[in-house]
Design a protein around this motif. Structure first.
Motif, mmCIF file in Angstrom:
data_model
loop_
_atom_site.group_PDB
_atom_site.id
_atom_site.type_symbol
_atom_site.label_atom_id
_atom_site.label_comp_id
_atom_site.label_asym_id
_atom_site.label_seq_id
_atom_site.Cartn_x
_atom_site.Cartn_y
_atom_site.Cartn_z
ATOM 1 N N ASP A 97 -38.309 -62.926 41.489
ATOM 2 C CA ASP A 97 -38.495 -64.225 42.124
ATOM 3 C C ASP A 97 -38.414 -64.074 43.647
ATOM 4 N N ASP A 98 -38.419 -65.202 44.353
ATOM 5 C CA ASP A 98 -38.492 -65.189 45.813
ATOM 6 C C ASP A 98 -37.131 -65.267 46.497
ATOM 7 N N HIS A 120 -31.827 -72.013 50.577
ATOM 8 C CA HIS A 120 -32.889 -71.189 49.991
ATOM 9 C C HIS A 120 -34.231 -71.625 50.557
ATOM 10 N N LEU A 149 -36.389 -63.231 49.762
ATOM 11 C CA LEU A 149 -37.181 -63.376 50.983
ATOM 12 C C LEU A 149 -36.345 -63.863 52.166
ATOM 13 N N VAL A 191 -40.233 -69.186 54.989
ATOM 14 C CA VAL A 191 -40.181 -67.730 55.120
ATOM 15 C C VAL A 191 -41.219 -67.256 56.131
ATOM 16 N N ASP A 218 -38.381 -72.027 51.171
ATOM 17 C CA ASP A 218 -39.655 -71.934 50.461
ATOM 18 C C ASP A 218 -40.559 -70.964 51.222
ATOM 19 N N ARG A 219 -41.761 -70.734 50.685
ATOM 20 C CA ARG A 219 -42.664 -69.751 51.306
ATOM 21 C C ARG A 219 -43.027 -70.132 52.746
ATOM 22 N N LEU A 230 -44.776 -57.643 45.532
ATOM 23 C CA LEU A 230 -44.207 -58.298 46.701
ATOM 24 C C LEU A 230 -42.857 -57.685 47.073
ATOM 25 N N LEU A 286 -47.806 -62.699 51.636
ATOM 26 C CA LEU A 286 -47.151 -64.010 51.616
ATOM 27 C C LEU A 286 -48.050 -65.132 52.101
#
Length: 240
Positions: free
Chosen positions: A125-126, A196, A129, A202, A198-199, A86, A236
């Motif tokens: 980690d994410d 921050h 992103l 994003v 989350d997916r 990723l 993603l």
């Protein structure tokens, strides 16, 4: 003519038996090409990988010539993320957008700073992103297609900004959107408060930036959005 600068390797292609023609995105000189003598040799192959950040020296007899390029590693980001699919996709997408979305020898120090921030944040980690989405918005702004996300285009309020007009690129509040909400793009909260994401947020951010990359920047340069970006978005997407 010569200069010393730092930059990210964007693309490389063979030239002769051991040479490379390299395009780099530099801090002071924008996207710039050069011939790397011996760059394709086994001993140097790791250095000239797209995504690596190098200390560069370019020289030529005249400014309009391709010129010769030499480099030393500042950080080999490509090797750092090689085993993290990723993050590697994120780095590849960013380099492709810079290569195909910026003009030759047009400096963008603000965009360069955003690229450094993104590349330094890449990890398992994410957390990176959010930096990636912000990088795309900086790319739009630096190339003349910036969005206006600080206040509602309809009412002028600066709170409850939940949407963006796909036509104007301006924020719209929840109340002003009303029945038009399904036709608007979501404005994820992290782009306003620095939180921050989350997916899901994003992906909302990528849909937002992607719309304007396609409809403004890449339409203006008469090119499709690079496939590397589509690969990142695909990774993603929720499976199943």
């Amino acid at each position: 003519m010569e200069w010393q600068d730092e930059g990210f390797v964007l693309t490389r292609r063979r030239h002769g038996e051991a040479g490379l023609v390299v395009h780099a995105f530099t801090f002071q000189h924008g996207r710039h090409a050069g011939l790397v003598q011996g760059g394709g040799a086994r001993a140097n192959a790791h250095l000239w990988q797209p995504g690596n950040r190098l200390d560069l020296h370019w020289h030529a007899r005249m400014a309009e010539q391709l010129g010769n390029l030499k480099g030393e590693a500042i950080r080999t980001h490509a090797a750092d993320v090689l085993d993290t699919p990723l993050a590697l996709a994120g780095l590849s997408s960013a380099m492709a957008l810079l290569d195909q979305g910026t003009a030759e020898r047009d400096p963008h120090p603000g965009l360069y700073a955003a690229t450094v921030q993104l590349a330094d944040a890449l990890c398992d980690d994410d957390a990176w992103l959010g930096h990636y989405v912000r990088f795309e918005l900086v790319l739009l702004a630096e190339t003349g297609f910036g969005l206006s996300l600080d206040r509602c285009a309809v009412t002028g309020v600066t709170e409850d900004l939940d949407y963006v007009s796909p036509r104007t690129g301006s924020a719209v509040s929840y109340e002003a959107a009303a029945d038009w909400a399904p036709r608007l793009l979501k404005l994820p909260r992290f782009l306003l408060d620095g939180s921050h994401p989350d997916r899901a947020q994003v992906l909302d951010g990528l849909r937002l930036a992607g719309h304007f990359l396609e409809q403004r920047l890449f339409e203006a340069v008469d090119r499709p959005v690079p496939p590397a970006r589509e690969r990142l978005v695909g990774l993603l997407q929720p499976s199943g």
